[in-house]
Design an enzyme around this catalytic site. Sequence first.
Site, short mmCIF file in Angstrom:
data_model
loop_
_atom_site.label_atom_id
_atom_site.label_comp_id
_atom_site.label_asym_id
_atom_site.label_seq_id
_atom_site.Cartn_x
_atom_site.Cartn_y
_atom_site.Cartn_z
N ASP A 90 0.87 -1.04 0.01
CA ASP A 90 0.02 0.10 0.00
C ASP A 90 1.01 1.42 -0.06
OD1 ASP A 90 0.78 0.20 2.41
OD2 ASP A 90 -1.08 -0.28 3.58
N SER A 91 0.24 2.36 0.01
CA SER A 91 1.06 3.45 -0.08
C SER A 91 1.53 4.29 0.96
CB SER A 91 0.15 4.61 -0.96
OG SER A 91 -0.73 4.99 -0.14
N GLY A 92 0.97 3.69 2.18
CA GLY A 92 1.22 4.27 3.35
C GLY A 92 0.26 5.45 3.77
N GLY A 93 -0.72 5.71 2.81
CA GLY A 93 -1.57 6.97 3.07
C GLY A 93 -2.67 6.39 4.17
N ASP A 144 -2.66 8.18 -1.93
CA ASP A 144 -3.81 8.91 -1.83
C ASP A 144 -4.50 9.37 -0.51
OD1 ASP A 144 -4.28 6.36 -0.57
OD2 ASP A 144 -6.25 6.29 -1.26
N GLY A 213 -11.52 4.14 0.20
CA GLY A 213 -12.37 5.13 1.12
C GLY A 213 -13.75 4.37 1.46
N ASP A 263 -8.51 -7.31 0.49
CA ASP A 263 -7.46 -7.31 1.53
C ASP A 263 -8.03 -6.63 2.85
OD1 ASP A 263 -6.77 -4.10 1.03
OD2 ASP A 263 -5.88 -4.81 2.81
N CYS A 301 -13.42 -28.00 5.96
CA CYS A 301 -12.21 -27.26 5.84
C CYS A 301 -11.09 -28.24 5.61
CB CYS A 301 -11.90 -26.19 6.88
SG CYS A 301 -10.49 -25.05 6.59
N CYS A 303 -7.84 -27.06 6.07
CA CYS A 303 -6.62 -26.63 6.58
C CYS A 303 -5.96 -27.39 7.78
CB CYS A 303 -6.87 -25.01 7.39
SG CYS A 303 -7.75 -25.06 8.74
N CYS A 306 -8.16 -27.63 11.01
CA CYS A 306 -9.44 -28.37 11.04
C CYS A 306 -9.37 -30.08 10.63
CB CYS A 306 -10.32 -27.93 9.72
SG CYS A 306 -10.96 -26.25 10.23
N HIS A 332 -6.60 -20.97 9.75
CA HIS A 332 -7.74 -21.31 9.27
C HIS A 332 -8.71 -20.16 8.61
CE1 HIS A 332 -12.10 -22.92 9.23
NE2 HIS A 332 -12.36 -21.80 9.91
ZN LIG Z 1 -9.77 -24.99 8.84
#
Ligand SMILES: [Zn+2]
Length: 384
Positions: A90-93, A144, A213, A263, A301, A303, A306, A332
């Site tokens: 990201d830009s840090g903004g 931005d 935003g 994100d 799941c 993972c 799980c 998870h």
């Molecule tokens: Zn899981």
Amino acid sequence: MFEFSITARSGRARAGLLTTPHGVVKTPLFMPVGTQGSVKGISPRELKEIGSQIVLANTYHLLLRPGPERVRALGGLHWFAAYDGPWLTDSGGFQVMSLGDLRKIDEQGVTFRSHLNGDLVVLTPERSIEAQEALGADIIMAFDECPPYPSSPDYLKASVGRTLRWLERSLKAKTRPDQALFAIAQGGVDLELRRTSVLATVAFDTPGFAIGGLAVGEPKEDMYPAVELSTRLLPDHKPRYLMGVGHPEDLVAAVALGVDMFDCVYPTRTGRFGYALVPEGRLNLKLSRYLDDPRPIDPACDCYACTHYSRAYLSHLVRAEEILALRMLSLHNLRYLHRLMEAAWEAIQSRDYGAFAREFAGRRFREGIPPWFTLALREGGHWG
Ligand SMILES: [Zn+2]
């Protein structure tokens, strides 16, 4: 080096392939946030195992420590942080803005005090791009201004203008040809301003566009018309990134409208607070009802958490504040969002995103589907 192609559509939802210098990724996708260049508690090997495709790092934090020039000298994020897949910075903004009283915004940039040692730091579009070039991510973001919610119409308008001028300066400062710079449209939930911002941003013809935003505290009834308008105005053949959004129901609704990338710290942060994401919402593993529950968090799941641990054991670890609990819940929760986006990809490929989204909603909203979700599906061409 950087290419985006759409492989299938279902209504306004798109499945795509995004080519970066460090690999091809499938969209729609969710990007885990590695604030300090590390997704808290999760190793790069684990990120690959759970299907993470792009990892996000925060320029603000890395600017203060260890410093982007040091990261560059050690081979950039790919080598320094030992993750050789695609990165986005990201830009840090956004993070500078959220410092509140500790910062001052003017035309030049943002002046703030480091939260680490109180040093006065100036972040400008030029410095942000310089830092992002040193960090070396595949995708970098224009500097931005993300105004807080609520902001007065005058403030929003001024900030849209400033963000456009900062975009121009960001592009001018960029020197590396192997990084794609995404522009960010602002405008809050004011649809006229949002339209102005998106149209003016699109004119810069960057390789991708972000919707910024939003998800900053506004009601969802106001957020979704702004997302809908944005994806309607953004060019079809470029990736669209809705910043800071990571609740499963928001991913499903925004993909319906044609968003490709997301994100958020939500899955890892909520995991560290003892919550596990499931199709019905989230389990609070601090509750005593899980202490005797032999089932996995989510039987569907795949993972590590799980396939190895019971809710009972994880609930015990959460109460005992064991590191393993925080790691397993983060793992998870990320896997849950990656599986959700993989399922969305499949549904778009088979041109039936509507059925997928309605099935998701039937489990997630047992007390009735909220109007904003229905609106997203209807406007996206998945309903009726
Ligand atoms: Zn899981």
